[in-house]
Design an enzyme around this catalytic site. Structure first.
Site, PDB file in Angstrom:
ATOM      1  N   LYS A   1       0.834  -1.201   0.000  1.00 35.43           N
ATOM      2  CA  LYS A   1       0.000   0.000   0.000  1.00 35.43           C
ATOM      3  C   LYS A   1       0.877   1.263   0.000  1.00 35.43           C
ATOM      4  O   LYS A   1       0.514   2.270  -0.596  1.00 35.43           O
ATOM      5  CB  LYS A   1      -0.934  -0.007   1.205  1.00 35.43           C
ATOM      6  CG  LYS A   1      -1.992  -1.111   1.140  1.00 35.43           C
ATOM      7  CD  LYS A   1      -3.060  -0.888   2.208  1.00 35.43           C
ATOM      8  CE  LYS A   1      -3.775  -2.142   2.630  1.00 35.43           C
ATOM      9  NZ  LYS A   1      -4.538  -2.813   1.611  1.00 35.43           N
TER      10      LYS A   1
ATOM     11  N   ARG B   1      -5.961  -7.817  -9.719  1.00 32.94           N
ATOM     12  CA  ARG B   1      -6.539  -9.130 -10.027  1.00 32.94           C
ATOM     13  C   ARG B   1      -8.014  -8.948 -10.323  1.00 32.94           C
ATOM     14  O   ARG B   1      -8.549  -7.858 -10.173  1.00 32.94           O
ATOM     15  CB  ARG B   1      -6.380 -10.042  -8.823  1.00 32.94           C
ATOM     16  CG  ARG B   1      -7.012  -9.387  -7.582  1.00 32.94           C
ATOM     17  CD  ARG B   1      -7.063 -10.288  -6.396  1.00 32.94           C
ATOM     18  NE  ARG B   1      -7.272  -9.560  -5.159  1.00 32.94           N
ATOM     19  CZ  ARG B   1      -8.447  -9.239  -4.646  1.00 32.94           C
ATOM     20  NH1 ARG B   1      -9.563  -9.568  -5.275  1.00 32.94           N
ATOM     21  NH2 ARG B   1      -8.539  -8.563  -3.516  1.00 32.94           N
TER      22      ARG B   1
ATOM     23  N   GLU C   1      -3.094   6.427   8.630  1.00 36.60           N
ATOM     24  CA  GLU C   1      -4.005   7.185   7.786  1.00 36.60           C
ATOM     25  C   GLU C   1      -5.018   7.858   8.681  1.00 36.60           C
ATOM     26  O   GLU C   1      -5.351   7.320   9.746  1.00 36.60           O
ATOM     27  CB  GLU C   1      -4.781   6.233   6.864  1.00 36.60           C
ATOM     28  CG  GLU C   1      -4.291   6.236   5.452  1.00 36.60           C
ATOM     29  CD  GLU C   1      -5.023   5.240   4.561  1.00 36.60           C
ATOM     30  OE1 GLU C   1      -6.150   4.836   4.869  1.00 36.60           O
ATOM     31  OE2 GLU C   1      -4.434   4.884   3.540  1.00 36.60           O
TER      32      GLU C   1
ATOM     33  N   HIS D   1     -14.341  -5.063   8.001  1.00 42.81           N
ATOM     34  CA  HIS D   1     -13.685  -4.374   6.883  1.00 42.81           C
ATOM     35  C   HIS D   1     -13.745  -5.197   5.600  1.00 42.81           C
ATOM     36  O   HIS D   1     -12.924  -5.031   4.707  1.00 42.81           O
ATOM     37  CB  HIS D   1     -12.217  -4.038   7.171  1.00 42.81           C
ATOM     38  CG  HIS D   1     -12.021  -3.172   8.369  1.00 42.81           C
ATOM     39  ND1 HIS D   1     -12.582  -1.930   8.490  1.00 42.81           N
ATOM     40  CD2 HIS D   1     -11.325  -3.388   9.504  1.00 42.81           C
ATOM     41  CE1 HIS D   1     -12.232  -1.413   9.652  1.00 42.81           C
ATOM     42  NE2 HIS D   1     -11.478  -2.275  10.295  1.00 42.81           N
TER      43      HIS D   1
HETATM   44  P1  ADP Z   1      -7.627  -4.286   2.267  1.00 40.38           P
HETATM   45  O1  ADP Z   1      -6.348  -4.491   1.535  1.00 40.38           O
HETATM   46  O2  ADP Z   1      -7.740  -5.075   3.500  1.00 40.38           O
HETATM   47  O3  ADP Z   1      -8.814  -4.420   1.346  1.00 40.38           O
HETATM   48  P2  ADP Z   1      -8.214  -1.401   2.257  1.00 40.38           P
HETATM   49  O4  ADP Z   1      -7.232  -0.303   2.359  1.00 40.38           O
HETATM   50  O5  ADP Z   1      -8.827  -1.617   0.921  1.00 40.38           O
HETATM   51  O6  ADP Z   1      -7.551  -2.759   2.763  1.00 40.38           O
HETATM   52  O7  ADP Z   1      -9.353  -1.175   3.337  1.00 40.38           O
HETATM   53  C1  ADP Z   1     -10.386  -2.104   3.556  1.00 40.38           C
HETATM   54  C2  ADP Z   1     -11.576  -1.403   4.228  1.00 40.38           C
HETATM   55  O8  ADP Z   1     -11.185  -0.776   5.453  1.00 40.38           O
HETATM   56  C3  ADP Z   1     -12.184  -0.275   3.413  1.00 40.38           C
HETATM   57  O9  ADP Z   1     -13.141  -0.745   2.493  1.00 40.38           O
HETATM   58  C4  ADP Z   1     -12.798   0.584   4.500  1.00 40.38           C
HETATM   59  O10 ADP Z   1     -14.015   0.048   4.938  1.00 40.38           O
HETATM   60  C5  ADP Z   1     -11.812   0.471   5.632  1.00 40.38           C
HETATM   61  N1  ADP Z   1     -10.811   1.566   5.608  1.00 40.38           N
HETATM   62  C6  ADP Z   1      -9.607   1.549   4.994  1.00 40.38           C
HETATM   63  N2  ADP Z   1      -8.947   2.721   5.158  1.00 40.38           N
HETATM   64  C7  ADP Z   1      -9.763   3.516   5.882  1.00 40.38           C
HETATM   65  C8  ADP Z   1      -9.656   4.870   6.412  1.00 40.38           C
HETATM   66  N3  ADP Z   1      -8.580   5.617   6.225  1.00 40.38           N
HETATM   67  N4  ADP Z   1     -10.711   5.350   7.129  1.00 40.38           N
HETATM   68  C9  ADP Z   1     -11.793   4.581   7.355  1.00 40.38           C
HETATM   69  N5  ADP Z   1     -11.953   3.328   6.908  1.00 40.38           N
HETATM   70  C10 ADP Z   1     -10.948   2.783   6.183  1.00 40.38           C
HETATM   71  P1  ADP Z   2     -12.152  -8.264  -2.972  1.00 41.42           P
HETATM   72  O1  ADP Z   2     -10.984  -7.423  -2.572  1.00 41.42           O
HETATM   73  O2  ADP Z   2     -12.036  -8.949  -4.283  1.00 41.42           O
HETATM   74  O3  ADP Z   2     -13.418  -7.559  -2.789  1.00 41.42           O
HETATM   75  P2  ADP Z   2     -11.717  -9.713  -0.567  1.00 41.42           P
HETATM   76  O4  ADP Z   2     -11.076  -8.525   0.025  1.00 41.42           O
HETATM   77  O5  ADP Z   2     -12.862 -10.327   0.148  1.00 41.42           O
HETATM   78  O6  ADP Z   2     -12.238  -9.452  -2.006  1.00 41.42           O
HETATM   79  O7  ADP Z   2     -10.590 -10.783  -0.855  1.00 41.42           O
HETATM   80  C1  ADP Z   2     -10.728 -11.764  -1.852  1.00 41.42           C
HETATM   81  C2  ADP Z   2     -10.125 -13.043  -1.381  1.00 41.42           C
HETATM   82  O8  ADP Z   2      -8.751 -12.899  -1.215  1.00 41.42           O
HETATM   83  C3  ADP Z   2     -10.652 -13.541  -0.079  1.00 41.42           C
HETATM   84  O9  ADP Z   2     -10.667 -14.928  -0.151  1.00 41.42           O
HETATM   85  C4  ADP Z   2      -9.624 -13.019   0.930  1.00 41.42           C
HETATM   86  O10 ADP Z   2      -9.641 -13.831   2.071  1.00 41.42           O
HETATM   87  C5  ADP Z   2      -8.370 -13.171   0.118  1.00 41.42           C
HETATM   88  N1  ADP Z   2      -7.320 -12.192   0.403  1.00 41.42           N
HETATM   89  C6  ADP Z   2      -7.262 -10.928  -0.020  1.00 41.42           C
HETATM   90  N2  ADP Z   2      -6.098 -10.353   0.335  1.00 41.42           N
HETATM   91  C7  ADP Z   2      -5.400 -11.273   1.012  1.00 41.42           C
HETATM   92  C8  ADP Z   2      -4.111 -11.303   1.631  1.00 41.42           C
HETATM   93  N3  ADP Z   2      -3.282 -10.276   1.642  1.00 41.42           N
HETATM   94  N4  ADP Z   2      -3.730 -12.438   2.236  1.00 41.42           N
HETATM   95  C9  ADP Z   2      -4.536 -13.501   2.240  1.00 41.42           C
HETATM   96  N5  ADP Z   2      -5.733 -13.547   1.656  1.00 41.42           N
HETATM   97  C10 ADP Z   2      -6.179 -12.458   1.049  1.00 41.42           C
END
Ligand code: ADP
Ligand code: ADP
Ligand code: MG
Length: 500
Positions: free
Chosen positions: A118, A294, A202, A237
């Site tokens: 990130k 992906r 953040e 989340h």
């Molecule tokens: P991941 O790699 O786990 O998907 P993201 O950065 O996409 O991580 O964050 C996943 C979720 O966490 C977001 O969809 C949101 O709901 C919450 N989130 C992430 N960053 C923030 C933020 N700065 N403030 C509030 N909620 C956040």
């Molecule tokens: P999307 O980001 O496509 O909306 P998810 O955040 O739910 O979906 O993640 C998609 C799949 O990948 C899930 O099975 C989740 O558990 C897995 N996943 C995503 N990021 C990671 C990670 N960094 N390590 C392990 N599993 C992950």
């Protein structure tokens, strides 16, 4: 240009099946991989050939890059589709595949690498004027300095693991007093969960929406956006309900977000299908969160509103073909909603509820799509993500799509395990969801497990009360009760007579 003849899907479950369906339509032979827990899974039966990778745990099967590449060589496979999860965002795997002379259906290893972190992603896009959530742009090594920065940003803040994913590796810090302890924990968690202790800060946006843009880029540098998906209904989340288009995004905002997403993709020379995630605040200002390199779980809602098969586009791009359409050719058609059917109990804090699918009958009809990887009678294995299916509907308007979803949920019959379906129906019927205003706090703000209890009508309640009193009348001889209880209950008996 290299025409793909045989494709191996390095995944399992619904996504494996979904990818192979498109491959077959394109005249491509399919190879499935499976663990010992998935021997009888539909994705294995569907494939032209299948290879057992090993015992059930992912690190002894689905994550074994070498074994997957060996299988490709043995079976003369010319391309690998990694699906989502597992090896899909593993730059080293993409590199190994390419070096073995096999096509990796996804972006280059370099793009995966940049966007997989990130922090690196934020640095890569910072030159392009993409709005970013206020925060630190380097991994935190100096805790006192980070504490000063947190004050500057303003509490609450969010500590995030740079290598995090799937909603894991995040900690909210409400005030300065908690800062150091939370920071120490976040670092050690990030180290053990992702093998990388880099964390950053953040600003925590308290009531945000999660809105993401689907992009497609070819290997000639053309990138288009296929509009947005609204993914704010989340637990832990992690998304449970998604829709396209978003009810709050205007054509101007769509264009601004789409163009920002294309810039993010270009910042890392992206090709293939990808998703640029944004967080949107109450004023509808949007900020870049991360890019997923992906196919996304929720890609079907985009397919429904654009009439594009994203897997087919991924394959054509991997073969080296230019995009066959331009931005102007893309139009939004109607509205699509997806609910994720997880083997989880929404009445028990969404804890996984694995077991046997005793009844499994899918809904069907025009504009209803079910992407799944199970059949009636199968066990849901404990080793993997508990998602069993995705139910997607499409209709001409949001209202009609929501109504169609409610009917489809009613028609979906699953027994033997608890699922998120009753929760999803609750959301579909909720005024806040219907209004489109909801944010990522929907579950916290509006949902309690009691809301899924059966709602009795007044008439049913009267009958039940009557029944209870009848039972009491018959049993009271054998029950030891005090005179005052007896008096109180005989009043109840009169009440019963009045009701019936
Ligand atoms: P991941 O790699 O786990 O998907 P993201 O950065 O996409 O991580 O964050 C996943 C979720 O966490 C977001 O969809 C949101 O709901 C919450 N989130 C992430 N960053 C923030 C933020 N700065 N403030 C509030 N909620 C956040
Ligand atoms: P999307 O980001 O496509 O909306 P998810 O955040 O739910 O979906 O993640 C998609 C799949 O990948 C899930 O099975 C989740 O558990 C897995 N996943 C995503 N990021 C990671 C990670 N960094 N390590 C392990 N599993 C992950
Ligand atoms: Mg994300």
């Amino acid at each position: 240009m290299h025409k793909i003849k045989k494709l191996l899907v390095a995944n399992r479950g619904e996504i494996s099946l979904r990818i192979m369906r498109t491959a077959r339509q394109m005249g491509i032979k399919t190879v499935a991989v499976f663990s010992e827990a998935d021997r009888n899974a539909p994705h294995v039966k569907f494939a032209d050939e299948a290879v057992c990778l090993g015992p059930p745990p992912s690190n002894q099967s689905y994550l074994l890059s070498d074994r997957i590449i060996d299988a490709c060589k043995k079976l003369k496979v010319d391309a690998i589709h990694p699906g989502y999860g597992f090896l899909s965002e593993n730059a080293a795997f993409a590199k190994m595949v390419t070096e073995a002379g096999i096509i990796f259906i996804g972006p280059s290893p370099a793009s995966i690498e940049v966007m997989g972190s990130k922090l690196a992603a934020k640095n890569a896009v910072s030159k392009y004027g993409i709005p970013m959530v206020p925060g630190t742009d380097e991994a935190i090594s100096d805790i006192p300095a980070a504490k000063l920065k947190a004050v500057e940003i303003g509490y609450p803040i969010l500590i995030k693991a740079s290598a995090g994913g799937g909603g894991k590796g995040m900690r909210i810090v409400e005030n300065e007093a908690e800062f150091e302890e939370q920071m120490q924990r976040a670092i050690s968690e990030a180290q053990s969960a992702f093998g990388d202790g880099a964390v950053f800060i953040e600003k925590y946006i308290t009531s945000p929406k999660h809105i993401e843009i689907q992009v497609l880029g070819d290997q000639k540098g053309n990138v288009v956006y296929l509009f947005e998906r609204e993914c704010s209904i989340q637990r832990r989340h992690q998304k449970v309900i998604e829709e396209a288009p978003s009810p709050v995004v205007s054509p101007e905002m769509r264009k601004a977000m789409g163009e920002a997403a294309v810039k993010v993709a270009k910042a890392c020379d992206y090709f293939g299908a990808g998703t640029v995630e944004f967080i949107v605040d109450e004023k509808l200002d949007f900020y870049f969160l991360e890019m997923n390199t992906r196919l996304q779980v929720e890609h079907p809602v985009t397919e429904m509103i654009t009439n594009k098969d994203l897997v087919k586009e991924q394959i054509l791009i991997a073969e080296g073909l230019p995009l066959s359409f331009s931005q102007e050719d893309l139009k939004i058609n109607g509205h699509a909603v997806e609910v994720r059917v997880y083997a989880e109990d929404p009445k028990n804090n969404f804890l996984p509820d694995i077991g046997n699918l005793q009844t499994y009958i899918r809904p069907h009809g025009p504009g209803i799509r079910v992407d799944d990887g199970f059949e009636q009678g199968m066990d849901i294995p404990i080793y993997y993500d508990p998602m069993i299916a995705k139910l997607i509907v499409h209709d001409e308007s949001r209202e009609k799509a929501i109504q169609k979803m409610i009917n489809a949920i009613d028609d979906y019959q699953i027994t033997g395990i608890e699922t998120t379906l009753p929760f999803c129906k609750f959301v579909m019927e909720h005024a806040e969801f219907k209004s489109g205003r909801f944010d990522t706090k929907f579950v916290e703000k509006f949902f309690t497990p009691e809301m899924l209890q059966i709602k009795w009508t007044d008439k049913e309640l009267e009958l039940l009360a009557g029944l209870a009193v009848d039972v009491f009348d018959k049993k009271k001889e054998s029950l030891k009760i005090s005179q005052s209880q007896e008096d109180a209950l005989s009043n109840r008996s009169n009440w019963k007579n009045r009701l019936i």
